[in-house]
Write an enzyme that holds these catalytic residues in place. Structure first.
Site, PDB file in Angstrom:
ATOM      1  N   HIS A 165       0.859  -1.196   0.000  1.00  0.00           N
ATOM      2  CA  HIS A 165       0.000   0.000   0.000  1.00  0.00           C
ATOM      3  C   HIS A 165       0.883   1.229   0.000  1.00  0.00           C
ATOM      4  O   HIS A 165       1.217   1.738   1.087  1.00  0.00           O
ATOM      5  CB  HIS A 165      -0.893  -0.020   1.237  1.00  0.00           C
ATOM      6  CG  HIS A 165      -1.944   1.030   1.263  1.00  0.00           C
ATOM      7  ND1 HIS A 165      -1.739   2.281   1.782  1.00  0.00           N
ATOM      8  CD2 HIS A 165      -3.222   1.015   0.839  1.00  0.00           C
ATOM      9  CE1 HIS A 165      -2.848   2.986   1.702  1.00  0.00           C
ATOM     10  NE2 HIS A 165      -3.763   2.229   1.129  1.00  0.00           N
ATOM     11  N   PHE A 166       1.323   1.712  -1.019  1.00  0.00           N
ATOM     12  CA  PHE A 166       1.211   1.341  -2.429  1.00  0.00           C
ATOM     13  C   PHE A 166       2.606   1.043  -2.958  1.00  0.00           C
ATOM     14  O   PHE A 166       3.572   1.573  -2.418  1.00  0.00           O
ATOM     15  CB  PHE A 166       0.615   2.493  -3.240  1.00  0.00           C
ATOM     16  CG  PHE A 166      -0.764   2.889  -2.788  1.00  0.00           C
ATOM     17  CD1 PHE A 166      -1.876   2.219  -3.266  1.00  0.00           C
ATOM     18  CD2 PHE A 166      -0.953   3.923  -1.878  1.00  0.00           C
ATOM     19  CE1 PHE A 166      -3.156   2.588  -2.879  1.00  0.00           C
ATOM     20  CE2 PHE A 166      -2.225   4.289  -1.477  1.00  0.00           C
ATOM     21  CZ  PHE A 166      -3.323   3.623  -1.976  1.00  0.00           C
TER      22      PHE A 166
END
EC number: 4.2.1.59
Length: 171
Positions: free
Chosen positions: A70-71
């Site tokens: 993420h991410f």
């Protein structure tokens, strides 16, 4: 176990296994969903409402599991994990005061995100102020909370609600 005013990571993981307060008591989630490393303070008369205060901390390291997904190329702690930590701590408070059952998040009134947790941060601090405890047929706590990263408030939540259920089959 006798109530303490602080808990180590090992004790929190014992709670996840049902070993801290007993097998029929509420439990914290296990790794990797346990979102704090220690509870530095817990009481039943502190906070702005005088009904209870919990302070907890999470050490931030670049190798924490959520930064890898993420991410990709833009690692940030998901805001929902900070919110979940606030529910986890509110539920822990109910177990700590002896409320029976298993905790379930029931909602919140308002959430604001004004910053982010990056892998370069070092410490997340949670402050949970209990505003109401209902201990009747329904067992529930309501709290206001904030999350700080390296001393700066970045999340705030009002009216977090956690209930305790002796059976979750029909929940």
């Amino acid at each position: 176990m006798t109530r303490q005013n602080a808990y180590s990571r090992d004790q929190l993981l014992a709670s996840a296994r049902g070993e801290l307060f007993g097998p029929n008591s509420g439990r914290l989630p296990n790794d990797p969903m346990l979102m704090f490393d220690r509870i530095t303070e817990i009481n039943d008369n502190g906070g702005s409402h005088g009904k209870g205060l919990i302070r907890a901390e999470l050490d931030i390291r670049p190798d924490l599991w959520f930064f890898n997904c993420h991410f990709i190329g833009d690692p940030v702690m998901p805001g929902c994990l900070g919110l979940d930590a606030m529910w986890q701590l509110t539920g822990f408070f109910l177990t700590w005061i002896g409320a029976p059952g298993r905790g379930r998040a029931l909602g919140c009134g308002e959430v604001k995100f004004t910053g982010q947790v990056l892998p370069t941060a070092t410490l997340v601090t949670y402050e949970i102020e209990i505003s109401r405890v209902i201990n009747r047929k329904l067992v529930m706590a309501q709290s206001d909370a904030r999350m700080l990263v390296d001393g700066r408030e970045i999340y705030a939540a009002k009216d977090l609600r956690v209930g305790m259920f002796t059976s979750t089959e029909n929940f």
